[in-house]
Design an enzyme around this catalytic site. Structure first.
Site, PDB file in Angstrom:
ATOM      1  N   THR A 190       3.744  -4.990   3.782  1.00  0.00           N
ATOM      2  CA  THR A 190       4.277  -5.252   5.120  1.00  0.00           C
ATOM      3  C   THR A 190       4.249  -6.731   5.528  1.00  0.00           C
ATOM      4  O   THR A 190       5.068  -7.146   6.349  1.00  0.00           O
ATOM      5  CB  THR A 190       3.506  -4.437   6.176  1.00  0.00           C
ATOM      6  OG1 THR A 190       2.116  -4.687   6.002  1.00  0.00           O
ATOM      7  CG2 THR A 190       3.793  -2.969   6.062  1.00  0.00           C
ATOM      8  N   ASP A 191       3.331  -7.503   4.955  1.00  0.00           N
ATOM      9  CA  ASP A 191       3.142  -8.885   5.450  1.00  0.00           C
ATOM     10  C   ASP A 191       4.433  -9.696   5.454  1.00  0.00           C
ATOM     11  O   ASP A 191       4.737 -10.382   6.425  1.00  0.00           O
ATOM     12  CB  ASP A 191       2.091  -9.624   4.612  1.00  0.00           C
ATOM     13  CG  ASP A 191       0.681  -9.170   4.925  1.00  0.00           C
ATOM     14  OD1 ASP A 191       0.529  -8.214   5.707  1.00  0.00           O
ATOM     15  OD2 ASP A 191      -0.263  -9.769   4.382  1.00  0.00           O
ATOM     16  N   THR A 226       0.814  -1.217   0.000  1.00  0.00           N
ATOM     17  CA  THR A 226       0.000   0.000   0.000  1.00  0.00           C
ATOM     18  C   THR A 226       0.847   1.268   0.000  1.00  0.00           C
ATOM     19  O   THR A 226       0.333   2.342  -0.237  1.00  0.00           O
ATOM     20  CB  THR A 226      -0.903   0.052   1.247  1.00  0.00           C
ATOM     21  OG1 THR A 226      -0.071  -0.003   2.388  1.00  0.00           O
ATOM     22  CG2 THR A 226      -1.882  -1.081   1.289  1.00  0.00           C
ATOM     23  N   LYS A 281       6.946  -8.646  11.889  1.00  0.00           N
ATOM     24  CA  LYS A 281       5.666  -7.935  11.951  1.00  0.00           C
ATOM     25  C   LYS A 281       4.885  -8.609  13.073  1.00  0.00           C
ATOM     26  O   LYS A 281       4.461  -9.755  12.948  1.00  0.00           O
ATOM     27  CB  LYS A 281       4.931  -8.049  10.617  1.00  0.00           C
ATOM     28  CG  LYS A 281       3.613  -7.306  10.579  1.00  0.00           C
ATOM     29  CD  LYS A 281       2.938  -7.364   9.218  1.00  0.00           C
ATOM     30  CE  LYS A 281       1.621  -6.615   9.259  1.00  0.00           C
ATOM     31  NZ  LYS A 281       0.891  -6.633   7.998  1.00  0.00           N
TER      32      LYS A 281
HETATM   33  N1  GLU Z   1      -1.008  -7.977   2.299  1.00  0.00           N
HETATM   34  C1  GLU Z   1      -0.465  -6.762   1.803  1.00  0.00           C
HETATM   35  C2  GLU Z   1       1.053  -6.870   1.653  1.00  0.00           C
HETATM   36  O1  GLU Z   1       1.778  -7.245   2.541  1.00  0.00           O
HETATM   37  C3  GLU Z   1      -0.851  -5.648   2.700  1.00  0.00           C
HETATM   38  C4  GLU Z   1      -0.519  -4.332   2.122  1.00  0.00           C
HETATM   39  C5  GLU Z   1       0.677  -3.681   2.783  1.00  0.00           C
HETATM   40  O2  GLU Z   1       1.047  -4.038   3.874  1.00  0.00           O
HETATM   41  O3  GLU Z   1       1.252  -2.803   2.164  1.00  0.00           O
HETATM   42  O4  GLU Z   1       1.532  -6.584   0.599  1.00  0.00           O
END
Ligand code: GLU
Length: 427
Positions: free
Chosen positions: A161-162, A85, A240
């Site tokens: 972030t995951d 994001t 995380k």
């Molecule tokens: N599941 C997504 C990812 O890790 C969540 C979006 C984010 O954390 O930016 O890409």
């Protein structure tokens, strides 16, 4: 073909068929589509039989094409966008997620960056980080190498972030003797929301790159829930630990490397002994694909371990000090021990990390661990299970099998904390 937000789809429900653009909607129990007349409709997920993709989403060319002017007195930072994001916006007209990654778009989204450095940027991928595979680590590492050859002063990798922690560990293993800072930066809230942490994380990462002599791979994220400071976190020892808080990333069995005060922009180092280069940059980007990870839990069966027959490596996320259910008299547990022994005999390297996360594994305290260790399981000390997984796949890809076992238990990139203190725990 699975439908993604932005695709033109036909939703076939119990007694209705609707066509339109699939909108992003994780929050409710409806599939939301934008009809051609502009209205959004929600269809109860339980009633949906099938979502057919009529046409895949095509990214809009939004960039103005104009490159921001460079200031020759300022350092240059390269931003490599991989997805998530952080540098993306939802296009509410089409429902698609657009990556805002060109230098001009980034400056538009985060105008404060202009004051800190010159920025070059490239789109490496536009993906959710849970979809990352080893091939992506290779792609990112080689994009980093190219930027290093261009003599940039530092690199920011924008990332979901995951699995950001896994990528940070992977890059620190791949890039031996890296002599510039490479910071992975993510955001828990997307850049187009008022509460986004994206801008502050990017600003702090840029300040840190331009104001310090730090070299190597690290993570830069919010240190607390407020907008006071960001932390520079060790690449192989960070996890995380929260699904949604902005300060979700915490070091495990380690401390943060530095803190950037957002108001004063002052940088305070908490750790000076981060790994330093010791020769020329070497990119070791091979990974063994057949490596797995298994979490121990009560009521296990040996076929859970047998599943990994043919795998070259397996990390056991053991309980406590590094245990698996292998003790007699329970016959089922004797079978598990036999399965682990047979994996090792067939050539699989089996490593042990602890699901406790904090503290270290110990192969000499309880019989289960003593026997596992005798059978040839490598104990990974205080290494995070996910770092152990990445490291094992990387070692198997780049080193001879005999060396892999030895190197797995050695500290190569700060993944083992030789001076672990008992009181280093969630302060
Ligand atoms: N599941 C997504 C990812 O890790 C969540 C979006 C984010 O954390 O930016 O890409």
């Amino acid at each position: 073909m699975t439908a993604k937000a932005g695709d033109r789809v036909k939703v076939i429900a119990d007694n209705d068929i609707k066509e339109g653009i699939l909108m992003p909607n994780e929050e409710t129990d409806s599939v939301v589509i934008k009809l051609d007349n502009g209205y959004n409709v929600g269809i109860d997920k339980k009633k949906v039989k099938e979502i057919k993709v009529v046409e895949k989403y095509k990214e809009k060319e939004e960039s103005t094409g104009k490159k921001p002017k460079k200031d020759s007195k300022k350092p240059t930072i390269a931003i490599l966008h991989t997805g998530g994001t952080i540098a993306s916006k939802v296009d509410y007209e089409t429902g698609g997620v657009i990556a805002k990654f060109s230098p001009s778009e980034l400056m538009e989204l985060f105008p404060e960056l202009k004051k800190i450095a010159n920025f070059d940027s490239r789109l490496i991928d536009q993906m959710l980080s849970e979809d990352m595979r080893f091939e992506h680590y290779k792609k990112i590492a080689n994009a980093i190498k190219k930027e290093i050859q261009k003599k940039v002063d530092g690199i920011i990798i924008t990332h979901g972030t995951d699995t950001l922690g896994y990528t940070a560990a992977a890059l620190s293993f791949i890039l031996e003797n890296i002599d510039i800072p490479v910071l992975l930066v993510g955001a828990q809230r997307s850049s187009d929301r008022g509460s986004s942490d994206a801008a502050m994380n990017l600003v702090c990462a840029s300040e840190f790159i331009t104001k310090t002599d730090f070299v190597g791979v690290a993570i830069c994220m919010h240190e607390s829930t407020g907008d006071n400071s960001c932390a520079i976190l060790p690449a192989t020892k960070t996890r995380k630990l929260h699904t949604s808080r902005r300060d979700a990333f915490k070091p495990v069995n380690d401390t943060i490397i530095a803190r950037i005060d957002y108001d004063t922009r002052k940088i305070e180092f908490l750790k000076k002994d981060y790994p330093k280069p010791n020769g020329k940059l070497v990119v070791k980007d091979k990974f063994e694909d057949k490596v797995g990870i298994i979490k121990c839990h009560p009521n296990m069966f040996c076929d859970q371990f047998d599943f990994f027959k043919g795998y070259k490596g397996l990390v056991i996320e053991g309980t406590g000090l590094g245990h698996a259910p292998v003790d007699p008299p329970n016959k089922l547990h004797v079978n598990i021990m036999d399965s682990i022994k047979s994996l090792i005999k067939s050539g699989t390297i089996v490593a042990m990390a602890s699901q406790c996360l904090f503290g270290e594994t110990h192969p000499h305290v309880y019989t289960a661990a003593i026997n596992l260790s005798k059978a040839g399981v490598v104990y990974c000390k205080d290494m995070l299970p996910e770092t152990a997984f990445v490291k094992l796949a990387w070692l198997l890809g780049n080193y001879k099998k005999d060396d892999v076992k030895k190197l797995m238990a050695e500290n190569l990139r700060g993944e083992i904390n030789e001076r672990l203190m008992k009181d280093e725990f969630l302060d």
